[in-house]
Each structure stands twice: as C-alpha cells, then as structure tokens.
Design an enzyme around this catalytic site. Structure first.
Site, PDB file in Angstrom:
ATOM      1  CD  GLU A  13       2.133  59.173 -16.912  1.00 51.10           C
ATOM      2  OE1 GLU A  13       2.414  58.764 -18.092  1.00 51.10           O
ATOM      3  OE2 GLU A  13       1.739  60.124 -16.827  1.00 51.10           O
ATOM      4  CB  CYS A  60      -1.462  57.755 -12.258  1.00 47.48           C
ATOM      5  SG  CYS A  60      -0.298  56.977 -13.618  1.00 47.48           S
ATOM      6  CB  CYS A  63      -0.607  52.974 -11.415  1.00 43.21           C
ATOM      7  SG  CYS A  63      -0.477  54.316 -10.672  1.00 43.21           S
ATOM      8  CG  HIS A  67      -3.796  56.700  -7.626  1.00 49.80           C
ATOM      9  ND1 HIS A  67      -3.082  56.727  -6.402  1.00 49.80           N
ATOM     10  CD2 HIS A  67      -3.024  56.499  -8.580  1.00 49.80           C
ATOM     11  CE1 HIS A  67      -1.672  57.069  -7.013  1.00 49.80           C
ATOM     12  NE2 HIS A  67      -1.896  56.750  -8.345  1.00 49.80           N
ATOM     13  NE  ARG A 471       5.419  52.951 -12.407  1.00 48.87           N
ATOM     14  CZ  ARG A 471       4.339  51.975 -12.855  1.00 48.87           C
ATOM     15  NH1 ARG A 471       3.263  51.633 -12.211  1.00 48.87           N
ATOM     16  NH2 ARG A 471       4.405  51.556 -14.262  1.00 48.87           N
ATOM     17  CB  SER A 494       6.907  57.309  -8.179  1.00 52.75           C
ATOM     18  OG  SER A 494       6.643  56.084  -8.971  1.00 52.75           O
ATOM     19  CB  CYS A 538       4.562  56.488 -12.294  1.00 50.80           C
ATOM     20  SG  CYS A 538       3.079  57.417 -12.831  1.00 50.80           S
ATOM     21  CB  CYS A 541       2.162  57.987  -9.211  1.00 51.65           C
ATOM     22  SG  CYS A 541       0.491  56.957 -10.179  1.00 51.65           S
TER      23      CYS A 541
HETATM   24 NI1  NFC Z   1       1.339  56.083 -11.875  1.00 56.86          NI
HETATM   25 FE1  NFC Z   1       1.663  54.394  -9.632  1.00 56.86          FE
HETATM   26  C1  NFC Z   1       0.757  54.662  -7.877  1.00 56.86           C
HETATM   27  C2  NFC Z   1       3.076  54.922  -8.924  1.00 56.86           C
HETATM   28  O1  NFC Z   1       0.480  53.966  -6.962  1.00 56.86           O
HETATM   29  N1  NFC Z   1       4.078  55.284  -8.585  1.00 56.86           N
HETATM   30  O2  NFC Z   1       2.484  51.518  -9.290  1.00 56.86           O
HETATM   31  C3  NFC Z   1       2.080  52.677  -9.484  1.00 56.86           C
HETATM   32  O3  NFC Z   1       2.041  54.617 -11.407  1.00 56.86           O
HETATM   33  O4  NFC Z   1       2.306  53.889 -12.211  1.00 56.86           O
END
Ligand code: NFC
Length: 544
Positions: A13, A60, A63, A67, A471, A494, A538, A541
C-alpha cells in the site's frame, strides 16, 4: 557495482521507492524512500479532539481500524477516561479480526508471488498436489478436483494471454524453488484466501458498522448498543453471524495459511539467514482486559541487539520511559530543518529537495527510541510475549520453529517476519472468538454499559494512544488546548520500518535488512522484493 532503483514497489500500500547498490550479487547499500505526502496531521489542527479519529482513520484504507483505535486512545489517555469492559471486548474483537484479514491478504496476495511460481503450477500433477496438501492439513478444500479446476482456469488464462495481475511476475527466476505441486497448491489457496479475507472484513463491518473505516467508536467506549432481546446494534442474531464468520476464518488461518507458511518456510530455509538488519524491537501491550489499559493479554517489550532474554517488558500504556523516549528526526526527510523532536512537539513542515543520496531523500521521518532505530511488527510482538512468558505464544512459536527446523533466533530474518505473521494470525483468530465469548458472558451478567460519555474540558492536555497494529507499534500523539487540537502527530509501524537514515547516519530497518541480501539478476531483483515485502510496507500509513 550496479545501482538498482525499484520505483514503484508493487504489491504494497502506498508509494515506495527502493534504491540498492549491488556488488558481486550482494546488496551493499540501500535507501528507502516514501514518495508521497498528504499532510493529514496538519488538517487535524484546530478540530474538536472527539472527531480526530474520523479524520486520522483516513491515513490508510488497508489498516482499516487501527488509526481509529489509536486516535481515540490518545484522547482517552489525555483525559484519563476509563473504557467499559464491553467496549474493550468489542474493540479487541475488531482488532483481532482486522489482523486476521490483513495477514491473510499479506501472505497470499501481497507476498506469496515472491516465492510461488504461478507458471510452474501448470506443470503440476493435481493428484500429487492433493496428496501434498492433505499431508500438511485436513482442510476439506484440498481435493484433487479443486486443484484440477484451478489448474484448468490458469491454463485458459495463459492460453489466451490474459494472465492479468499475474502477467509480469518473475516466473522462472532462479531463486524460485518450490516444486510444481507446491506452486499449484499455493495458487489455489491464493484464490480461496480472497473469500476468507472478505469474511473477516464482514465480521469487522458487523461490529464497526462499516469496513474499511469503522464508525462505532466514541471517546470513552463504543457506540454499539447492546441488547440481546431486540434489534439493537448487537443482538443474538448478529452475535451468531459473527461467530460463524470468525470460526470459518479461523479454520482457514489455522488449517491453510499457517500450514502453507510452515511448508514454504521449510523449503526456503536459507531465507532465515537474510534480511536481519535492525534487531532492536519495540512492541506495546495489546488486548486490554481492564477498563484502564493497565492489564493486557499480550505484553509489550523493548529488545536491544536481538537479545530476547534481556527484554524490558512493558506491561501498560502509561510507561513513562517509553512515552519520553520516542522521538522523530528529519535530517534525511523532506521537512524543514534537521532536528529531532518529541511527537507532542512534533512539526510537519514540508521541504521537498528531490532525491539526494547523502541528503534528504524521502517523505518518511526517522522515529528513534532512545536514539536507536527499531524494528516493529509481528516478530517484535511475539518476542515480547515470548520474553514476557505468555504460555500460548511460547508454545506456538516453539512448535512452529520445531516444525520448520529453525530456532527462535532465526526469526530475525526475511522468512522470520513472514512466519511471525502467520503465527500471529493463528493467535488472533483464537483471540477473536475468545473475546466474543467474554463479551457475551459479560453482557449475560447484566453489564450493558458500552461507553462513558465524555465532554472535552477546558485547559491543556497531552495524550498518547498506543496500539499494536498488524504491522507493529502505532502511536498517536495529541495536544489539546481549549477544547481543540493544538498538535497531532502519528508515529506509525511503517514509519519505524521504512525510516531513512537519521542524523547519526543509522540506517532504518528496510535499508539495513537489505544489506547482505543476495541478488541473482540485477534486472530482476526478486530477492530485494522478498525482503521488503516481508515487512508488509504501508507507505500511506508511514507518511500520512
Ligand atoms: Ni496502512 Fe498501518 C498503521 C501501517 O498503523 N504501517 O498495520 C498497519 O497499514 O497497513
């Protein structure tokens, strides 16, 4: 020496560019560059704190819940608001199901094609494929008829030249090692996985009202009316639907995804040697089991130098050392200045310079814990729970390592990250159903409270909302003044992992993990993709 630039990295992503210098078939230097910035942190300023989660959730769409959870927790932490048990359980189920959905998609749809040769599946014998699949799992979908049908479908795509999303893979690459039968099995499960990730998403939508982007949170709890007898948001009929969806996805995770992962890891054992990189880890406690975020099912930890035995266990979200020691540096990021700021004082002032190897080269900031780069994600969470003595995690990690024939310390690697994600999915599939049982039991006892209604008071307040997302460690930092948001910063999993160099020249986790990575053909850098995809990037993010 060859310099390779992969831009854009696909099957992730967001917008990520990776540069690597390759010498004699090995990566000797690397840069991780996030290519897009939107500025949502700045959009949040001056808005009502109780609305922050709605905006922040738009960082995002992958995910889809995390958030919202972190943002709400940041306000609850600032104002010291307790969260009723029903709300904690509902949030826990959403978090666990989201992890299940996310990890299924990552393994099959985002990373498997780095290891699975789709075209080789055409050469497989469907009968032998069924024997192979049945030798590792009793899942009823593993039949010769099913594998024959998938192979036929694949054949017709190839014959008509319509390989679609499979068209430009690195098929036939020398680093692809699976036998045709294992490739066919994985392709069939890739297709099955599309259905099961949808079932997990449906479960989230039942509780959250919508997916992606749940709509059922409020400061102090959830807006999910609970009444077993009538047509409230959550009633007996919806609970039965949830149970059936989550049981089906658990079967898929534990009888298909997890055994596939073990089988693939056993064939690609050399990939437990590559991709080590930064072995300082951070995980925060997750799955609260009280109303104050002081008791959790899974502990967090800070681990330095990969030494799990010396982990500092974190037991709650009020850990003052942790809160004080997270900072972000921008010396190599496209923001003004070169400084290091704590997120409550954080700034987001863009300053684009183009890609400079030794200067600024990314929109991603460089988070540091106590001045050190840190890797976050499923390995960190498992190491923390392992070090903290969580029996369930210890058993699962030890059994998985024994099946593959590696040790816990081999998980500091490219394959270790993929394995840790499958183990975590296994765990989260169980948690989903356990917390549903706990919710039903709690409501059955007569507790119908699902929110502590909260007014935002006058004055200045600071809060942090921690969450262990799919993540890794996520934190939202809020400063409230006179009922408005004065400052808002998010330090995202990320962001930690895609981090660039900092003011001391320390490489971020993606960058460091690539050094030493083999590359058989510089024009087809499949091995670079393997290591980068193992983090499940990601970038939407990472840079928000
Ligand atoms: Ni977009 Fe995320 C936010 C990230 O915390 N990095 O795991 C989640 O995304 O996938």
């Amino acid at each position: 020496m060859a310099r390779i630039t992969l831009d854009p990295i696909t099957r992730i992503e967001g917008h990520l560019r990776i540069d690597a210098e390759v010498n004699g078939g090995v990566v000797t230097n690397a840069w991780s560059s996030a290519q897009m910035w939107r500025g949502i942190e700045t959009i949040l300023k001056d808005r009502p704190p109780q609305d922050a989660w709605i905006y922040a959730q738009r960082f995002c769409g992958v995910c889809t819940t995390v958030h919202a959870i972190s943002s709400i927790r940041s306000v609850e932490h600032a104002l010291k608001v307790d969260v009723p048990m029903n709300a904690q359980y509902i949030r826990n189920i959403i978090m666990a199901q989201h992890s299940v959905q996310d990890h299924i998609v990552h393994f099959y749809h985002l990373s498997a094609l780095d290891w699975v040769d789709v075209v080789s599946a055409l050469k497989a014998d469907p009968k032998k494929t069924a024997q192979l699949a049945q030798s590792i799992s009793s899942w009823p979908g593993n039949s010769e008829t099913e594998f024959k049908a998938v192979q036929q479908k694949l054949k017709s795509f190839v014959e008509t030249g319509r390989l679609g999303i499979f068209a430009s893979g690195y098929w036939g690459h020398p680093a692809m090692k699976l036998p045709p039968e294992a490739n066919l099995m994985a392709v069939a499960h890739y297709l099955n996985a599309l259905d099961y990730q949808r079932k997990a998403a449906q479960a989230i939508a039942i509780l959250g009202g919508k997916n992606p982007h749940i709509q059922n949170l409020c400061v102090g709890g959830v807006a999910t009316a609970i009444n077993m007898e009538n047509l409230a948001t959550l009633n007996m009929e919806k609970i039965a639907a949830l149970k059936s969806l989550m049981t089906e996805t658990r079967e898929f995770v534990q009888q298909v995804y997890y055994p596939d992962m073990v089988a693939i890891a056993s064939i690609y054992k050399d990939w437990f040697k590559y991709g080590r990189g930064v072995v300082n880890y951070l995980a925060v406690p997750e799955m609260p089991e009280d109303t104050k975020n002081t008791k959790f099912a899974l502990p967090g930890a800070i681990i330095n130098g990969g030494d799990i035995k010396k982990a500092r266990i974190i037991t709650n979200h009020q850990d003052l050392d942790l809160i004080a020691n997270i900072k972000e540096n921008v010396s190599h990021a496209w923001y003004e200045g070169n400084g290091t700021l704590h997120p409550w004082d954080g700034e987001t002032k863009p300053n684009y310079t183009d890609f400079q190897d030794n200067g600024k080269y990314t929109w991603c900031k460089a988070p540091r814990l106590d001045g050190k780069p840190v890797q976050v994600g499923p390995p960190a969470q498992l190491f923390a729970a392992y070090a903290g003595g969580n029996e369930k995690v210890r058993k699962l990690v030890d059994a998985s390592c024994a099946k593959i024939g590696v040790g816990v310390n081999d998980l500091h690697s490219t394959m270790g990250r993929l394995g840790a994600r499958a183990i975590r999915a296994h765990l989260m599939a169980d948690y989903s159903l356990e917390y549903l049982d706990k919710l039903v039991e709690n409501v059955g006892k007569g507790d119908k409270v699902y929110a502590n209604p909260t007014e935002i008071p006058k004055g200045e307040y600071k809060g942090v909302g921690f969450h262990e997302a799919p993540r890794g460690t996520l934190s939202h930092w809020i400063v409230i003044e006179n009922r408005k948001i004065k400052n808002y910063q998010a330090v995202v999993p990320s962001t930690w992992n895609a981090s660039p160099r900092d003011d001391k020249g320390q490489l971020g986790p993606y960058e460091a993990s690539l050094v030493g990575n083999p590359v058989a053909q510089a024009d087809k850098p499949l091995e670079v993709l393997r290591t980068i995809h193992s983090f499940d990037p990601c970038i939407a993010c990472a840079v928000h």
